[in-house]
Write a protein that holds these residues in place. Structure first.
Motif, PDB file in Angstrom:
ATOM      1  N   LEU A 192       0.862  -1.181   0.000  1.00 14.14           N
ATOM      2  CA  LEU A 192       0.000   0.000   0.000  1.00 14.14           C
ATOM      3  C   LEU A 192       0.895   1.227   0.000  1.00 14.14           C
ATOM      4  O   LEU A 192       1.908   1.231   0.706  1.00 14.14           O
ATOM      5  CB  LEU A 192      -0.820   0.053   1.291  1.00 14.14           C
ATOM      6  CG  LEU A 192      -2.209  -0.555   1.332  1.00 14.14           C
ATOM      7  CD1 LEU A 192      -2.110  -2.054   1.274  1.00 14.14           C
ATOM      8  CD2 LEU A 192      -2.939  -0.123   2.597  1.00 14.14           C
ATOM      9  N   ILE A 207      -1.177  -1.033  -4.188  1.00 14.79           N
ATOM     10  CA  ILE A 207      -2.497  -0.484  -3.871  1.00 14.79           C
ATOM     11  C   ILE A 207      -2.315   0.972  -3.453  1.00 14.79           C
ATOM     12  O   ILE A 207      -1.548   1.261  -2.531  1.00 14.79           O
ATOM     13  CB  ILE A 207      -3.132  -1.283  -2.713  1.00 14.79           C
ATOM     14  CG1 ILE A 207      -3.265  -2.757  -3.104  1.00 14.79           C
ATOM     15  CG2 ILE A 207      -4.479  -0.690  -2.305  1.00 14.79           C
ATOM     16  CD1 ILE A 207      -3.306  -3.697  -1.930  1.00 14.79           C
ATOM     17  N   ARG A 221      -1.235  -2.723 -10.821  1.00 23.21           N
ATOM     18  CA  ARG A 221      -1.873  -1.554 -10.198  1.00 23.21           C
ATOM     19  C   ARG A 221      -3.212  -1.939  -9.590  1.00 23.21           C
ATOM     20  O   ARG A 221      -4.031  -2.576 -10.235  1.00 23.21           O
ATOM     21  CB  ARG A 221      -2.118  -0.452 -11.251  1.00 23.21           C
ATOM     22  CG  ARG A 221      -0.850   0.261 -11.697  1.00 23.21           C
ATOM     23  CD  ARG A 221      -1.109   1.103 -12.944  1.00 23.21           C
ATOM     24  NE  ARG A 221      -2.105   2.135 -12.738  1.00 23.21           N
ATOM     25  CZ  ARG A 221      -1.868   3.439 -12.805  1.00 23.21           C
ATOM     26  NH1 ARG A 221      -0.659   3.880 -13.119  1.00 23.21           N
ATOM     27  NH2 ARG A 221      -2.829   4.302 -12.616  1.00 23.21           N
ATOM     28  N   ARG A 222      -3.429  -1.561  -8.341  1.00 24.55           N
ATOM     29  CA  ARG A 222      -4.713  -1.815  -7.668  1.00 24.55           C
ATOM     30  C   ARG A 222      -5.219  -0.477  -7.114  1.00 24.55           C
ATOM     31  O   ARG A 222      -5.010  -0.155  -5.949  1.00 24.55           O
ATOM     32  CB  ARG A 222      -4.559  -2.802  -6.504  1.00 24.55           C
ATOM     33  CG  ARG A 222      -3.993  -4.159  -6.854  1.00 24.55           C
ATOM     34  CD  ARG A 222      -5.023  -5.068  -7.536  1.00 24.55           C
ATOM     35  NE  ARG A 222      -4.457  -6.398  -7.732  1.00 24.55           N
ATOM     36  CZ  ARG A 222      -3.632  -6.727  -8.736  1.00 24.55           C
ATOM     37  NH1 ARG A 222      -3.266  -5.820  -9.640  1.00 24.55           N
ATOM     38  NH2 ARG A 222      -3.167  -7.968  -8.830  1.00 24.55           N
ATOM     39  N   VAL A 258      -7.426   2.280  -5.409  1.00 22.94           N
ATOM     40  CA  VAL A 258      -8.453   2.238  -4.368  1.00 22.94           C
ATOM     41  C   VAL A 258      -8.995   3.657  -4.176  1.00 22.94           C
ATOM     42  O   VAL A 258      -8.237   4.630  -4.209  1.00 22.94           O
ATOM     43  CB  VAL A 258      -7.895   1.618  -3.063  1.00 22.94           C
ATOM     44  CG1 VAL A 258      -6.717   2.399  -2.504  1.00 22.94           C
ATOM     45  CG2 VAL A 258      -8.977   1.462  -2.001  1.00 22.94           C
ATOM     46  N   LEU A 316     -11.485  -1.991  -1.021  1.00 19.06           N
ATOM     47  CA  LEU A 316     -10.894  -2.953  -1.948  1.00 19.06           C
ATOM     48  C   LEU A 316     -10.661  -4.269  -1.206  1.00 19.06           C
ATOM     49  O   LEU A 316     -10.098  -4.281  -0.108  1.00 19.06           O
ATOM     50  CB  LEU A 316      -9.555  -2.392  -2.434  1.00 19.06           C
ATOM     51  CG  LEU A 316      -8.754  -3.201  -3.436  1.00 19.06           C
ATOM     52  CD1 LEU A 316      -9.310  -2.988  -4.840  1.00 19.06           C
ATOM     53  CD2 LEU A 316      -7.285  -2.777  -3.399  1.00 19.06           C
ATOM     54  N   PHE A 319      -8.613  -7.543  -0.824  1.00 13.49           N
ATOM     55  CA  PHE A 319      -7.267  -7.954  -1.230  1.00 13.49           C
ATOM     56  C   PHE A 319      -6.764  -9.054  -0.295  1.00 13.49           C
ATOM     57  O   PHE A 319      -6.523  -8.795   0.882  1.00 13.49           O
ATOM     58  CB  PHE A 319      -6.313  -6.744  -1.194  1.00 13.49           C
ATOM     59  CG  PHE A 319      -4.894  -7.075  -1.570  1.00 13.49           C
ATOM     60  CD1 PHE A 319      -4.549  -7.304  -2.893  1.00 13.49           C
ATOM     61  CD2 PHE A 319      -3.917  -7.180  -0.592  1.00 13.49           C
ATOM     62  CE1 PHE A 319      -3.241  -7.624  -3.239  1.00 13.49           C
ATOM     63  CE2 PHE A 319      -2.605  -7.507  -0.934  1.00 13.49           C
ATOM     64  CZ  PHE A 319      -2.263  -7.731  -2.258  1.00 13.49           C
TER      65      PHE A 319
END
Ligand SMILES: [Zn+2]
Ligand SMILES: [Zn+2]
Length: 271
Positions: free
Chosen positions: A53, A77, A94-95, A97, A103, A105
């Motif tokens: 993150l 993230i 790529r995530r 949020v 999200l 995960f």
């Protein structure tokens, strides 16, 4: 639930959070080699980490993100603005949020909050284990605490929050006025007093530990920060632990087995 800081402050930030049988990294302000060394110092294999993150793109939080992602194949993230500002992360890793849209995960739920800071789209995060329901709130580099973050972090088991400076030390310290204004401004960093007020508002019956992040080397000390927070919290019902994260050495900062004290891992890091 456990947490380690690999470093906390302007010379580099990175946190490992372990909850619900998963480990994630929050920020990567070190290059991959330094991350590996620091993880090793606390007995963690990089391969055991599920993803990363990122709160914002400032170098002390993100300079190692791209290279670490590539080396360990970590999904990244972050807010879309932070992902764009870091740049170079392949689409498949790529995530993005968004605030208000948690999200899912790897057995965790990740909730993002917009925070005021002089970066493109900085975020704070609430990480909830879907198996145990335990929650950890993480926020550093913010000049003010938005209302949503008071409600969002309320009664979380673990709070990892910024306590950057003591206002008196900042005023009387070596920083020029313009830099002082930036630090205490709305897009700067939280003072111990702001952090204390926020902690008092958030700490509830479930809250066990509060970890103070991103302490200034010039304008704060662990003793001053801890004393300010403990003093404010002692007037309420919180009876948990308050610990300032060491600036430069990796340390277990939350979830100490058998109540052992979490002294920093004192070892030559060879950096
Ligand atoms: Zn920072
Ligand atoms: Zn920053």
């Amino acid at each position: 639930m456990r947490a380690w800081t690999l470093g906390s402050g302007s010379s580099g930030n990175s946190i490992v959070l372990e909850t619900g049988g998963q480990r994630i990294l929050i920020d990567c302000g070190f290059g991959p080699r330094a991350v590996a060394t620091r993880l090793k110092a606390v007995g963690i294999e990089p391969e055991s980490i599920a993803g990363i993150l990122v709160t914002h793109e400032h170098v002390d939080h993100a300079q190692g993100v791209g290279r670490a992602q590539h080396k360990w194949r970590w999904p990244v993230i972050a807010s879309p603005g932070t992902l764009d500002a870091i740049g170079g992360i392949p689409d498949r890793w790529r995530r993005p949020v968004h605030p208000g849209a948690p999200l899912a995960f790897e057995g965790l739920e990740i909730q993002a909050f917009d925070i005021p800071h002089d970066a493109s789209a900085p975020s704070a995060f609430l990480v909830t284990s879907r198996s145990s329901g335990e929650r950890a709130g993480i926020a550093h580099d913010l000049g003010e605490v938005p209302e949503a973050l008071v409600a969002g972090f309320r009664d979380a088991e673990l709070l990892l929050i910024e306590a950057n400076h003591d206002t008196e030390m900042l005023r009387n310290g070596p920083y020029p006025p313009r830099l002082q204004d930036r630090i205490r401004g709305r897009l700067g960093h939280l003072s111990n007093a702001q952090s204390a007020e926020w902690a008092v508002a958030c700490a509830g019956p479930a809250t066990r530990e509060i970890v103070l992040l991103h302490l200034s080397e010039q304008n704060n000390t662990p003793e001053v920060a801890e004393r300010t927070l403990r003093g404010a919290l002692s007037r309420g019902r919180f009876r948990g632990r308050v610990m300032a994260a060491p600036r430069k050495t990796p340390a277990l900062v939350a979830g100490h087995a058998n109540g052992r004290s979490g002294s920093a891992v004192q070892m030559a890091l060879g950096l």
